[in-house]
Design a protein around this motif. Structure first.
Motif, short mmCIF file in Angstrom:
data_model
loop_
_atom_site.label_atom_id
_atom_site.label_comp_id
_atom_site.label_asym_id
_atom_site.label_seq_id
_atom_site.Cartn_x
_atom_site.Cartn_y
_atom_site.Cartn_z
N GLU A 205 -9.36 3.24 5.07
CA GLU A 205 -8.82 4.59 5.23
C GLU A 205 -9.79 5.65 4.69
O GLU A 205 -9.91 6.74 5.26
N LEU A 206 -10.46 5.32 3.60
CA LEU A 206 -11.39 6.27 2.99
C LEU A 206 -12.62 6.48 3.86
O LEU A 206 -13.34 7.47 3.69
N GLY A 207 -12.88 5.55 4.76
CA GLY A 207 -14.02 5.68 5.66
C GLY A 207 -15.07 4.61 5.53
O GLY A 207 -16.12 4.69 6.18
N ALA A 208 -14.83 3.59 4.70
CA ALA A 208 -15.78 2.49 4.59
C ALA A 208 -15.73 1.65 5.86
O ALA A 208 -14.66 1.19 6.27
N ALA A 209 -16.86 1.46 6.50
CA ALA A 209 -16.91 0.71 7.75
C ALA A 209 -16.51 -0.74 7.51
O ALA A 209 -17.03 -1.38 6.59
N PRO A 210 -15.58 -1.28 8.30
CA PRO A 210 -15.13 -2.66 8.08
C PRO A 210 -16.26 -3.67 8.05
O PRO A 210 -16.27 -4.59 7.23
N ALA A 211 -17.24 -3.51 8.94
CA ALA A 211 -18.33 -4.48 9.01
C ALA A 211 -19.21 -4.44 7.77
O ALA A 211 -19.87 -5.43 7.43
N ALA A 212 -19.25 -3.29 7.09
CA ALA A 212 -20.12 -3.15 5.91
C ALA A 212 -19.40 -3.44 4.61
O ALA A 212 -20.03 -3.62 3.57
N LEU A 213 -18.07 -3.51 4.64
CA LEU A 213 -17.30 -3.73 3.42
C LEU A 213 -17.32 -5.21 3.06
O LEU A 213 -16.82 -6.05 3.83
N LEU B 298 0.84 -1.20 0.00
CA LEU B 298 0.00 0.00 0.00
C LEU B 298 0.87 1.25 0.00
O LEU B 298 0.60 2.21 -0.74
N ALA B 299 1.92 1.24 0.78
CA ALA B 299 2.83 2.38 0.80
C ALA B 299 3.45 2.60 -0.57
O ALA B 299 3.62 3.74 -1.02
N GLY B 300 3.79 1.50 -1.25
CA GLY B 300 4.42 1.61 -2.55
C GLY B 300 3.47 2.05 -3.65
O GLY B 300 3.91 2.54 -4.70
N ALA B 301 2.16 1.86 -3.43
CA ALA B 301 1.18 2.21 -4.46
C ALA B 301 0.63 3.62 -4.30
O ALA B 301 -0.05 4.12 -5.20
N ARG B 302 0.94 4.28 -3.21
CA ARG B 302 0.36 5.60 -2.96
C ARG B 302 0.88 6.64 -3.96
O ARG B 302 2.05 6.67 -4.29
N HIS B 303 -0.03 7.51 -4.36
CA HIS B 303 0.30 8.64 -5.22
C HIS B 303 0.21 9.90 -4.37
O HIS B 303 -0.57 9.97 -3.42
N PRO B 304 0.99 10.94 -4.69
CA PRO B 304 0.94 12.17 -3.88
C PRO B 304 -0.45 12.77 -3.74
O PRO B 304 -0.74 13.47 -2.76
N ASP B 305 -1.35 12.53 -4.71
CA ASP B 305 -2.69 13.12 -4.61
C ASP B 305 -3.64 12.30 -3.73
O ASP B 305 -4.82 12.61 -3.61
N GLY B 306 -3.11 11.22 -3.11
CA GLY B 306 -3.94 10.40 -2.23
C GLY B 306 -4.51 9.18 -2.90
O GLY B 306 -5.09 8.32 -2.23
N GLY B 307 -4.40 9.09 -4.21
CA GLY B 307 -4.89 7.92 -4.92
C GLY B 307 -3.88 6.80 -4.91
O GLY B 307 -2.83 6.87 -4.26
N ARG C 85 -3.11 -7.71 -3.36
CA ARG C 85 -3.89 -6.59 -3.89
C ARG C 85 -5.24 -6.46 -3.16
O ARG C 85 -5.68 -5.36 -2.84
N ALA C 86 -5.89 -7.59 -2.89
CA ALA C 86 -7.17 -7.55 -2.18
C ALA C 86 -7.01 -6.91 -0.81
O ALA C 86 -7.85 -6.10 -0.37
N ARG C 87 -5.93 -7.23 -0.13
CA ARG C 87 -5.69 -6.65 1.20
C ARG C 87 -5.35 -5.16 1.10
O ARG C 87 -5.75 -4.38 1.96
N VAL C 88 -4.62 -4.77 0.07
CA VAL C 88 -4.31 -3.37 -0.13
C VAL C 88 -5.60 -2.57 -0.37
O VAL C 88 -5.82 -1.51 0.23
N LEU C 89 -6.46 -3.09 -1.23
CA LEU C 89 -7.71 -2.39 -1.53
C LEU C 89 -8.62 -2.32 -0.31
O LEU C 89 -9.28 -1.31 -0.07
N ARG C 90 -8.64 -3.40 0.49
CA ARG C 90 -9.44 -3.38 1.71
C ARG C 90 -8.93 -2.31 2.68
O ARG C 90 -9.70 -1.53 3.23
N ALA C 91 -7.61 -2.30 2.89
CA ALA C 91 -7.03 -1.33 3.82
C ALA C 91 -7.28 0.10 3.35
O ALA C 91 -7.59 0.99 4.15
#
Length: 342
Positions: free
Chosen positions: A280-288, A247-256, A270-276
């Motif tokens: 961070e964006l605010g999706a509730a873990p229980a609802a994701l 996830l750290a390696g995929a980050r872009h300066p604009d937050g994407g 990749r699935a774990r990166v997208l989940r994490a």
């Protein structure tokens, strides 16, 4: 002097081992419904904690869902005070109006109340009475629901809940041992009618499925299911660590996130990166859900110029200029996700 009953000794040993890794300051609190599992845990903690130089208290939650629940909670509190536990609190919660089914709503209300009490008393940890049988039931439910490794890992020995460590000392103790310990100590557990109500999936697993598996495959099946959870949890720990780095390696300066970096990752990472990132964006873990993660993955691996993926909380994730970007419910995502193909 009568010899110590083996189940009592086993539970005290489990509690002693759990308390040994905690900081010395602050009390521990036992979450106790009055059932055999939590009652045996509370009795063991009342014995072990003071001999370890540690204060120990008890919290019992009245969900108000059954006739006599308030009296039951008060009876648990009186027993706890007599056993030398302090502080002791009874907390009444309102389950109505909470999202999810009745089990999920009651669980959310209970844990919210427990962590609030723990925070108020500066508790070092909350102890719950989940047993090896509960772990086996959790694994079977996860299998039936098509859960991935995160679900098959079952319940961890420790997790942080709203900043409070939650410990499960009895995950290697079976339900028969907690009942035997209560009997040896002269304690009468409360029998929760919900535990035998066939309206609940876990109750059906407990009453029908697990006994059938034991008869068919032998008593070792419970240990095997619990061991499966431990093995999968160990694998998850490694994969989650790799995902943090990815996830750290995929980050872009604009937050994407950079799509090229994501596409080069192994699917499990990749699935774990997208989940994490979704968390961070605010999706509730229980609802994701798996559906949400599949929609995100499609933006990376099967991009055809489609519109955004929708996440819980009104969040949208779209692809533009080789990046995954997010927009809240009140933010326009622009036309880039429709017009840019990368």
């Amino acid at each position: 002097m009568a010899p110590l009953a083996p189940p009592v000794a086993a539970i005290r040993h489990a509690v002693r081992r759990a308390l040994a890794v905690l900081p010395a300051d602050g009390p521990v609190l036992v979450a106790c419904s009055g059932g055999a599992d939590s009652l045996a845990l509370a009795a063991a903690t009342a014995f072990v904690a003071p001999r370890s130089g540690r204060a120990a208290g008890l919290v019992t939650v009245d969900h108000g869902l059954q006739t006599g629940s308030a009296q039951r909670a008060e009876a648990v509190a009186r027993w706890a005070e007599q056993a030398g536990l302090a502080p002791v609190e009874v907390v009444r919660v309102d389950v109505a109006g909470r999202p999810g089914g009745p089990e999920a709503a009651a669980r959310d209300a209970r844990y919210q109340a427990l962590t609030e009490v723990a925070g108020r008393h500066g508790a070092t940890a909350l102890l719950t009475g989940h047993t090896r049988d509960d772990q086996a039931e959790t694994v079977l439910l996860a299998l039936a629901r098509g859960a991935g490794p995160r679900g098959l890992a079952g319940m961890p020995n420790r997790r942080d809940l709203n900043g409070v460590p939650l410990l499960r000392p009895l995950l290697e103790i079976d339900r028969a041992q907690t009942r035997a310990a209560c009997s040896a100590l002269g304690l009468t557990p409360w029998e929760d009618p919900h535990n035998s109500d066939p309206a609940y999936a876990r109750s059906r697993i407990r009453a029908d499925v697990l006994p059938l598996l034991v008869r068919t495959l032998g008593p070792g099946v419970l240990d095997n299911l619990a061991r499966t959870a431990r093995l999968v949890a160990a694998d998850n720990l490694v994969l989650d660590g790799l995902a943090v780095e990815a996830l750290a390696g995929a980050r872009h300066p604009d937050g994407g996130l950079a799509v090229k970096v994501l596409a080069d990752l192994a699917p499990a990472i990749r699935a774990r990166v997208l989940r994490a990132w979704a968390h961070e964006l605010g999706a509730a873990p229980a609802a994701l859900s798996h559906r949400h993660l599949t929609a995100l993955d499609t933006l990376v691996t099967a991009w055809r110029g489609q519109g955004p993926a929708y996440l819980p909380g009104g969040l949208r994730v779209f692809r533009s200029a080789g990046r995954l970007l997010s927009a809240g419910p009140d933010q326009p995502s622009g036309t880039r996700s429709r017009n840019v193909r990368r």
